[in-house]
Scaffold this motif. Structure first.
Motif, PDB file in Angstrom:
ATOM      1  N   GLY A   1     -37.285  -2.959  16.070  1.00  0.00           N
ATOM      2  CA  GLY A   1     -36.956  -1.696  15.414  1.00  0.00           C
ATOM      3  C   GLY A   1     -36.865  -0.543  16.390  1.00  0.00           C
ATOM      4  N   ALA A   2     -37.009   0.666  15.837  1.00  0.00           N
ATOM      5  CA  ALA A   2     -36.859   1.865  16.692  1.00  0.00           C
ATOM      6  C   ALA A   2     -37.621   3.025  16.078  1.00  0.00           C
ATOM      7  CB  ALA A   2     -35.381   2.227  16.805  1.00  0.00           C
ATOM      8  N   ARG A   3     -38.081   3.924  16.955  1.00  0.00           N
ATOM      9  CA  ARG A   3     -38.647   5.201  16.515  1.00  0.00           C
ATOM     10  C   ARG A   3     -37.578   6.264  16.773  1.00  0.00           C
ATOM     11  NH1 ARG A   3     -43.622   5.168  15.316  1.00  0.00           N
ATOM     12  NH2 ARG A   3     -43.770   7.435  15.278  1.00  0.00           N
ATOM     13  N   VAL A   4     -37.435   7.211  15.890  1.00  0.00           N
ATOM     14  CA  VAL A   4     -36.426   8.261  16.053  1.00  0.00           C
ATOM     15  C   VAL A   4     -37.109   9.628  16.045  1.00  0.00           C
ATOM     16  CG1 VAL A   4     -36.019   8.322  13.549  1.00  0.00           C
ATOM     17  CG2 VAL A   4     -34.293   9.265  15.076  1.00  0.00           C
ATOM     18  N   ARG A   5     -36.630  10.529  16.917  1.00  0.00           N
ATOM     19  CA  ARG A   5     -37.065  11.925  16.864  1.00  0.00           C
ATOM     20  C   ARG A   5     -35.897  12.806  17.281  1.00  0.00           C
ATOM     21  NH1 ARG A   5     -39.146  13.653  21.849  1.00  0.00           N
ATOM     22  NH2 ARG A   5     -40.558  15.076  20.792  1.00  0.00           N
ATOM     23  N   ARG A   6     -35.963  14.082  16.861  1.00  0.00           N
ATOM     24  CA  ARG A   6     -34.868  14.990  17.242  1.00  0.00           C
ATOM     25  C   ARG A   6     -35.503  16.328  17.553  1.00  0.00           C
ATOM     26  NH1 ARG A   6     -32.611  19.331  14.466  1.00  0.00           N
ATOM     27  NH2 ARG A   6     -32.581  18.181  12.504  1.00  0.00           N
ATOM     28  N   PRO A   7     -35.894  16.468  18.864  1.00  0.00           N
ATOM     29  CA  PRO A   7     -36.675  17.657  19.259  1.00  0.00           C
ATOM     30  C   PRO A   7     -35.914  18.966  19.144  1.00  0.00           C
ATOM     31  CG  PRO A   7     -36.114  16.321  21.195  1.00  0.00           C
ATOM     32  CD  PRO A   7     -35.648  15.562  19.982  1.00  0.00           C
ATOM     33  N   GLY A   8     -34.586  18.912  19.342  1.00  0.00           N
ATOM     34  CA  GLY A   8     -33.856  20.193  19.390  1.00  0.00           C
ATOM     35  C   GLY A   8     -32.793  20.256  18.309  1.00  0.00           C
ATOM     36  N   LYS A   9     -31.747  21.051  18.580  1.00  0.00           N
ATOM     37  CA  LYS A   9     -30.642  21.214  17.618  1.00  0.00           C
ATOM     38  C   LYS A   9     -29.767  19.950  17.580  1.00  0.00           C
ATOM     39  CE  LYS A   9     -31.186  25.660  16.607  1.00  0.00           C
ATOM     40  NZ  LYS A   9     -31.732  25.949  15.251  1.00  0.00           N
ATOM     41  N   ILE A  10     -29.031  19.798  16.498  1.00  0.00           N
ATOM     42  CA  ILE A  10     -28.056  18.701  16.403  1.00  0.00           C
ATOM     43  C   ILE A  10     -26.800  19.137  17.158  1.00  0.00           C
ATOM     44  CG2 ILE A  10     -26.637  17.312  14.829  1.00  0.00           C
ATOM     45  CD1 ILE A  10     -28.723  17.986  12.621  1.00  0.00           C
TER      46      ILE A  10
ATOM     47  N   ILE B   1     -31.743  13.809  10.680  1.00  0.00           N
ATOM     48  CA  ILE B   1     -31.252  14.963   9.914  1.00  0.00           C
ATOM     49  C   ILE B   1     -32.403  15.900   9.548  1.00  0.00           C
ATOM     50  CG2 ILE B   1     -31.341  14.155   7.486  1.00  0.00           C
ATOM     51  CD1 ILE B   1     -28.354  15.050   7.297  1.00  0.00           C
ATOM     52  N   THR B   2     -33.609  15.325   9.334  1.00  0.00           N
ATOM     53  CA  THR B   2     -34.749  16.201   8.979  1.00  0.00           C
ATOM     54  C   THR B   2     -35.456  16.699  10.248  1.00  0.00           C
ATOM     55  OG1 THR B   2     -36.215  14.292   8.898  1.00  0.00           O
ATOM     56  CG2 THR B   2     -35.208  14.994   6.800  1.00  0.00           C
ATOM     57  N   GLY B   3     -35.205  15.985  11.378  1.00  0.00           N
ATOM     58  CA  GLY B   3     -35.879  16.381  12.622  1.00  0.00           C
ATOM     59  C   GLY B   3     -37.296  15.847  12.680  1.00  0.00           C
ATOM     60  N   ASP B   4     -37.613  14.920  11.762  1.00  0.00           N
ATOM     61  CA  ASP B   4     -38.975  14.365  11.752  1.00  0.00           C
ATOM     62  C   ASP B   4     -39.018  13.023  12.475  1.00  0.00           C
ATOM     63  OD1 ASP B   4     -39.013  15.560   8.423  1.00  0.00           O
ATOM     64  OD2 ASP B   4     -39.945  16.491  10.176  1.00  0.00           O
ATOM     65  N   GLU B   5     -40.154  12.744  13.072  1.00  0.00           N
ATOM     66  CA  GLU B   5     -40.289  11.474  13.790  1.00  0.00           C
ATOM     67  C   GLU B   5     -40.640  10.369  12.799  1.00  0.00           C
ATOM     68  OE1 GLU B   5     -42.362  11.820  17.442  1.00  0.00           O
ATOM     69  OE2 GLU B   5     -42.900   9.675  17.515  1.00  0.00           O
ATOM     70  N   LEU B   6     -39.894   9.268  12.835  1.00  0.00           N
ATOM     71  CA  LEU B   6     -40.281   8.131  11.988  1.00  0.00           C
ATOM     72  C   LEU B   6     -39.859   6.823  12.643  1.00  0.00           C
ATOM     73  CD1 LEU B   6     -37.542   7.165  10.119  1.00  0.00           C
ATOM     74  CD2 LEU B   6     -38.117   9.334   9.042  1.00  0.00           C
ATOM     75  N   GLU B   7     -40.426   5.734  12.104  1.00  0.00           N
ATOM     76  CA  GLU B   7     -40.151   4.415  12.673  1.00  0.00           C
ATOM     77  C   GLU B   7     -39.445   3.541  11.648  1.00  0.00           C
ATOM     78  OE1 GLU B   7     -43.528   1.762  13.078  1.00  0.00           O
ATOM     79  OE2 GLU B   7     -42.785   1.052  15.014  1.00  0.00           O
ATOM     80  N   VAL B   8     -38.434   2.798  12.124  1.00  0.00           N
ATOM     81  CA  VAL B   8     -37.717   1.869  11.240  1.00  0.00           C
ATOM     82  C   VAL B   8     -37.853   0.469  11.848  1.00  0.00           C
ATOM     83  CG1 VAL B   8     -35.512   1.300  10.151  1.00  0.00           C
ATOM     84  CG2 VAL B   8     -36.064   3.699  10.656  1.00  0.00           C
ATOM     85  N   THR B   9     -38.324  -0.490  11.074  1.00  0.00           N
ATOM     86  CA  THR B   9     -38.528  -1.840  11.612  1.00  0.00           C
ATOM     87  C   THR B   9     -37.757  -2.876  10.772  1.00  0.00           C
ATOM     88  OG1 THR B   9     -40.438  -2.179  10.174  1.00  0.00           O
ATOM     89  CG2 THR B   9     -40.874  -1.258  12.372  1.00  0.00           C
ATOM     90  N   GLY B  10     -37.703  -4.103  11.316  1.00  0.00           N
ATOM     91  CA  GLY B  10     -37.073  -5.205  10.590  1.00  0.00           C
ATOM     92  C   GLY B  10     -35.636  -5.444  10.982  1.00  0.00           C
ATOM     93  N   PHE B  11     -35.216  -4.870  12.116  1.00  0.00           N
ATOM     94  CA  PHE B  11     -33.828  -5.072  12.544  1.00  0.00           C
ATOM     95  C   PHE B  11     -33.787  -5.086  14.072  1.00  0.00           C
ATOM     96  CE2 PHE B  11     -32.191  -1.074  14.392  1.00  0.00           C
ATOM     97  CZ  PHE B  11     -33.318  -0.273  14.228  1.00  0.00           C
ATOM     98  N   ALA B  12     -32.653  -5.504  14.623  1.00  0.00           N
ATOM     99  CA  ALA B  12     -32.488  -5.551  16.082  1.00  0.00           C
ATOM    100  C   ALA B  12     -31.723  -4.310  16.533  1.00  0.00           C
ATOM    101  CB  ALA B  12     -31.715  -6.808  16.473  1.00  0.00           C
ATOM    102  N   PRO B  13     -32.363  -3.419  17.307  1.00  0.00           N
ATOM    103  CA  PRO B  13     -31.651  -2.202  17.751  1.00  0.00           C
ATOM    104  C   PRO B  13     -30.354  -2.511  18.485  1.00  0.00           C
ATOM    105  CG  PRO B  13     -33.996  -2.057  18.251  1.00  0.00           C
ATOM    106  CD  PRO B  13     -33.760  -3.445  17.753  1.00  0.00           C
TER     107      PRO B  13
ATOM    108  N   PHE C   1     -34.337   8.015  20.791  1.00  0.00           N
ATOM    109  CA  PHE C   1     -34.830   6.753  20.211  1.00  0.00           C
ATOM    110  C   PHE C   1     -35.769   6.072  21.187  1.00  0.00           C
ATOM    111  CE2 PHE C   1     -32.177   6.768  16.558  1.00  0.00           C
ATOM    112  CZ  PHE C   1     -30.965   7.319  16.941  1.00  0.00           C
ATOM    113  N   GLU C   2     -36.752   5.408  20.619  1.00  0.00           N
ATOM    114  CA  GLU C   2     -37.623   4.533  21.408  1.00  0.00           C
ATOM    115  C   GLU C   2     -37.499   3.169  20.726  1.00  0.00           C
ATOM    116  OE1 GLU C   2     -41.534   6.391  21.576  1.00  0.00           O
ATOM    117  OE2 GLU C   2     -42.335   4.320  21.666  1.00  0.00           O
TER     118      GLU C   2
END
Ligand code: EPZ
Length: 425
Positions: free
Chosen positions: A281-290, A246-258, A275-276
């Motif tokens: 866990g997973a890394r999330v990014r949103r380069p363009g529009k939603i 929602i913010t369009g920022d790249e962040l990582e979430v860990t501690g779970f099974a994707p 997603f990577e």
């Protein structure tokens, strides 16, 4: 009273680790009733629902030692009561998860009938039908359910008309002590149920088919206490992944099974989110529009109803219209009217939310109607213009450990603020 105040427009980054799954931990705690002795649970989330389940177990005669913020040692050897009282069940309907294990251990249970909650009637007919098939007789009187298996539990085949999570769990926790084999057909397949079955098998149960619609349980005479680590919370993880989307920022979430969020990641990828994933866990990014997309909530592995509010908030900022259909609960769009006060354009038609994307939200004072709706309003506040004050945050504290602290650690400008309750004279 405490509110959550978030100032929109600040970028997020970094990594956050989720806690153990609320919807597993509560049932694992109930399952300790089946194994007299000391069961140690690790990775237990430090949330108010866990504290209430602890009170229920203590009321039944269990002793609980908090060995660390996320570790509980639960001794059920002295459990002598089989009654879950109204004052605790009314606080948390998941207390009904002790019904199956109490029947499994004592052949009886007395459970206060839970009321409905903000998101629906939350009936228990499937629990009763299934347990009756195993030989349990039910009466209800003065708001209490009286369950008794006078001739013991006898395994049989139970077909659920709907893959209810709670009914599947209560049935499993009774059937482990039945004579003979029980087959549950059309069983729920949620990862939290797989976690429960894993612990029960560690305790000496003989259960196969976890994660499939057909679960087979061979009854055993005795179950033994173990040490078990609670599976990571996929819904908490999904909530933080939406924060990045929602913010369009790249962040990582860990501690779970994707893999436990497969449908959620798929749907968000259709919305332009990338997603990577890793094993933890997973890394999330949103380069363009939603981008807009349509979503139907369904039993696992379909799109989880517990992620509906969070992803609906994302669709409210998409370039176009989306239709969100809530098939699991009758009344799970209440937060949509609060989101409307922040500028979202959402029309509710029965089980459908017709969402027209808008360019942005404006900060407002909003009320959290339930656990996931409250979290979704905070996510909206992260990108709203100005300040958003979310009240009734006890809902959020039920299922999210340190939600504000974790968002702050990612860079959000967010805090818990004590405000005078203006209803005081
Ligand atoms: C569990 O609730 C979760 N709660 C819910 O999470 C989750 O939304 C839900 O499963 C679905 O995934 C816990 O695990 C503590 P159901 P549960 O039995 O077991 C109807 C959250 O936000 N139904 O699968 O109550 C029921 O009314 C919470 O963490 C019957 O009609 O879910 C509902 O409409 C919210 N008769 C639907 O089925 C029954 O006997 C799904 O209920 C049982 C259920």
């Amino acid at each position: 009273m405490e509110i959550i105040r978030v100032e929109g427009g600040h970028h997020l980054g970094g990594s956050v680790e989720v806690a153990g799954a609320k919807n597993s931990a509560l049932k694992l705690m109930a399952a300790t009733l089946l194994a007299p002795g000391v069961t140690v649970l690790t990775n237990v989330p430090n949330i108010s629902d866990v504290h209430i389940m602890g009170k229920v177990l203590k009321h039944l005669g269990a002793k609980i030692e908090v060995r660390g913020v996320h570790e509980l040692a639960i001794d059920t050897s002295e459990v002598s009561s089989w009654e879950a009282p109204y004052e605790l069940v009314a606080k948390m309907r998941a207390s009904t998860a002790v019904m199956g294990p109490l029947i499994g251990r004592f052949g009886r249970a007395v459970i206060a009938m839970p009321g409905g909650c903000n998101i629906g009637a939350r009936k228990m007919d499937l629990h009763f039908l299934g347990l009756e098939a195993l030989g349990v007789h039910f009466d209800n009187d003065h708001g209490y359910i009286y369950a008794e298996a006078a001739d013991g539990l006898v395994g049989t085949t139970v077909t659920l008309s709907f893959p209810s999570v709670g009914a599947t769990e209560n049935l499993i926790m009774a059937a482990v002590r039945a004579r003979g084999t029980t087959v549950i057909d059309n069983a729920a397949r949620e990862p939290e149920i797989v976690d429960l079955i894993r612990m029960l098998n560690e305790m000496g149960a003989k259960i196969s088919g976890a994660g499939t619609p057909v679960i087979e349980i061979q009854g055993v005479e005795e179950l033994y206490p173990v040490e078990h680590r609670v599976v990571g919370d996929r819904i908490e993880a999904g909530t933080f992944l939406v924060a990045g989307a929602i913010t369009g920022d790249e962040l990582e979430v860990t501690g779970f099974a994707p893999s436990h969020l497969g449908m959620v990641l798929k749907k968000m990828e259709l919305m332009g989110v990338q997603f990577e994933t890793t094993g933890n866990g997973a890394r999330v990014r949103r380069p363009g529009k939603i981008l807009p997309t349509d979503i139907q909530t369904l039993p696992y592995p379909g799109f989880p109803t517990d992620m509906q509010a969070q992803v609906l908030a994302l669709t409210a900022l998409a370039q176009g219209s989306s239709v969100i259909t809530e098939n699991i609960f009758e009344n799970r769009f209440m937060f949509a009217s609060e989101l409307g006060r922040m500028g979202a354009d959402i029309r509710i038609e029965g089980h459908h939310a017709l969402v027209r994307g808008v360019d942005g939200f404006s900060g407002a004072q909003v009320v959290s109607p339930d656990l996931r709706g409250g979290a979704a309003l905070v996510l909206a506040g992260l990108v709203a213009e100005g300040e958003t004050d979310v009240s009734a945050i006890h809902h959020i504290d039920r299922g999210y450990e340190n939600f504000v602290g974790k968002l702050r650690s990612l860079g959000a400008h967010i805090e818990r603020v004590d405000v005078a309750d203006d209803t005081d004279f």
